[in-house]
Design an enzyme around this catalytic site. Structure first.
Site, PDB file in Angstrom:
ATOM      1  N   PHE A 176     -24.181   5.408 -50.465  1.00  0.00           N
ATOM      2  CA  PHE A 176     -25.071   4.249 -50.457  1.00  0.00           C
ATOM      3  C   PHE A 176     -26.350   4.577 -49.696  1.00  0.00           C
ATOM      4  O   PHE A 176     -26.413   5.537 -48.924  1.00  0.00           O
ATOM      5  CB  PHE A 176     -24.378   3.033 -49.826  1.00  0.00           C
ATOM      6  CG  PHE A 176     -24.000   3.231 -48.379  1.00  0.00           C
ATOM      7  CD1 PHE A 176     -24.846   2.837 -47.353  1.00  0.00           C
ATOM      8  CD2 PHE A 176     -22.790   3.832 -48.035  1.00  0.00           C
ATOM      9  CE1 PHE A 176     -24.500   3.022 -46.019  1.00  0.00           C
ATOM     10  CE2 PHE A 176     -22.438   4.019 -46.706  1.00  0.00           C
ATOM     11  CZ  PHE A 176     -23.299   3.618 -45.694  1.00  0.00           C
ATOM     12  N   CYS A 177     -27.379   3.768 -49.944  1.00  0.00           N
ATOM     13  CA  CYS A 177     -28.665   3.895 -49.239  1.00  0.00           C
ATOM     14  C   CYS A 177     -29.333   2.523 -49.266  1.00  0.00           C
ATOM     15  O   CYS A 177     -28.729   1.539 -49.688  1.00  0.00           O
ATOM     16  CB  CYS A 177     -29.545   4.967 -49.883  1.00  0.00           C
ATOM     17  SG  CYS A 177     -29.910   4.660 -51.626  1.00  0.00           S
ATOM     18  N   THR A 178     -30.570   2.445 -48.839  1.00  0.00           N
ATOM     19  CA  THR A 178     -31.231   1.148 -48.685  1.00  0.00           C
ATOM     20  C   THR A 178     -31.339   0.381 -49.995  1.00  0.00           C
ATOM     21  O   THR A 178     -30.903  -0.761 -50.099  1.00  0.00           O
ATOM     22  CB  THR A 178     -32.634   1.331 -48.077  1.00  0.00           C
ATOM     23  OG1 THR A 178     -32.531   2.105 -46.889  1.00  0.00           O
ATOM     24  CG2 THR A 178     -33.260  -0.016 -47.759  1.00  0.00           C
ATOM     25  N   GLY A 180     -30.860   2.050 -53.269  1.00  0.00           N
ATOM     26  CA  GLY A 180     -30.119   2.679 -54.345  1.00  0.00           C
ATOM     27  C   GLY A 180     -30.678   3.985 -54.850  1.00  0.00           C
ATOM     28  O   GLY A 180     -29.990   4.746 -55.529  1.00  0.00           O
ATOM     29  N   ILE A 205     -27.972  -1.212 -50.185  1.00  0.00           N
ATOM     30  CA  ILE A 205     -27.582  -2.135 -49.116  1.00  0.00           C
ATOM     31  C   ILE A 205     -28.264  -3.487 -49.281  1.00  0.00           C
ATOM     32  O   ILE A 205     -27.667  -4.538 -49.030  1.00  0.00           O
ATOM     33  CB  ILE A 205     -27.950  -1.531 -47.739  1.00  0.00           C
ATOM     34  CG1 ILE A 205     -27.266  -0.186 -47.545  1.00  0.00           C
ATOM     35  CG2 ILE A 205     -27.599  -2.492 -46.615  1.00  0.00           C
ATOM     36  CD1 ILE A 205     -27.907   0.671 -46.474  1.00  0.00           C
TER      37      ILE A 205
END
Length: 321
Positions: A176-178, A180, A205
């Site tokens: 996951f990341c901020t 996508g 997120i």
């Protein structure tokens, strides 16, 4: 001040005309009063912009008028204070910088997982959950049980994988990341490296915090964002972090209570790295800012806050975010 709409967008798509797109797009943003940063590359588009409701709707419609961007998705949050100071549209080699040739999410990509289905996946003990963001972002908040690679830029992620994980000992990966984009490109890389099952959080997120109720959330802390809000929390409400003007890292109330914190000069993150010369210069600058404030005058030092956020924008351009 009226509420502003902040729109985060990205799409991996082949844009052979990205150079020709730049000037008309920048002109359209200027006409609509849009601020922020948009990156164009042959692999797609990426960026975060802010403006009025009408302005954002119009610029999104303009982008989607491009046949390659018809299904362009975006994530929205709000801000009261303008999160960006100007508009930049740049043409780059990559819209998210991994620095490895041949990684193309339009050809090979992991399995998208909707926010509503994310908890079930990451609660599986056979799944290795990896946060693909930078160390200072992870320090602000992350998912429970996630592995933190402690990378300072996304360029370091491939080395982390090579040195720490193999398809044989951990075949099921969730990332996951901020928003996508980083985990989408990371998933393409890991599939290329032979990992058979790779998943990533669709919308990142930000979409999780927007869609998953607080009582069901497995997120801990806040989510760092590269604009003046610094961080956001549940339902994308503005968080509680500020910026250290010395090192551009997020700081908490506890950080400000530290003996290593000094307004406009240092925080616990950068105190030990300041040379005597830099400390003296920072002290003098802060003194002049305070004297100007007492006289009701503006001081060039006040532009430091603006420069801080321009630095964050540059970091985001390189996707050290």
């Amino acid at each position: 001040m009226n509420q502003l709409i902040v729109a985060a967008i990205y799409k991996f798509v082949k844009l052979e005309d990205c150079v020709a797109m730049r000037e008309p797009l920048e002109a359209q943003c200027a006409a609509l009063g849009i601020t922020g940063t948009l990156l164009l590359a042959s692999e797609g588009i990426n960026g975060t912009i802010a403006g009025t409701r009408a302005g954002i709707d119009q610029i999104l419609a303009y982008l989607r008028s491009n046949p390659h961007l018809l299904d362009l998705e975006h994530k929205e949050s709000t801000a009261v204070v303008p999160p960006f100071y100007r508009m930049k549209v740049k043409v780059k080699k990559e819209i998210v910088t991994m620095g490895i040739e041949g990684i193309d999410p339009t050809d090979l990509v992991g399995q998208y997982v909707k926010p509503e289905d994310w908890n079930a996946l990451i609660n599986d003990p056979d799944v290795l959950l990896i946060d693909t963001r930078n160390d200072y972002e992870v320090d602000v908040g992350t998912f429970r049980g996630a592995v933190d690679p402690r990378i300072s830029t996304f360029r370091e992620f491939p080395d982390y994988v090579k040195n720490n994980i193999s398809p044989e000992n951990k075949p099921r990966i969730a990332m996951f990341c901020t928003g996508g984009i980083r985990c989408e490109k990371a998933s393409a890389y890991m599939l290329q490296q032979g990992f058979p099952e790779v998943y990533h959080l669709q919308g990142g997120i930000l979409k999780y915090l927007e869609n998953v109720p607080a009582e069901q959330s497995l997120w801990q802390g806040e989510c760092f964002v590269f604009d003046q809000r610094v961080a956001v929390g549940q339902n994308l409400a503005q968080g509680h972090y500020e910026l250290c003007y010395g090192c551009s890292r997020p700081i908490t109330i506890d950080d400000k209570a530290s003996e290593k914190f000094s307004t406009g000069i240092s925080c616990p993150n950068c105190f030990d790295q300041l040379t005597p010369e830099k400390r003296a210069a920072a002290l003098e600058r802060q003194k002049q800012i305070m004297l100007s404030a007492e006289r009701g005058e503006k001081h060039l030092g006040r532009q430091r806050k603006k420069k801080q956020h321009e630095l964050f924008a540059e970091q985001r351009d390189r996707h050290t975010n």
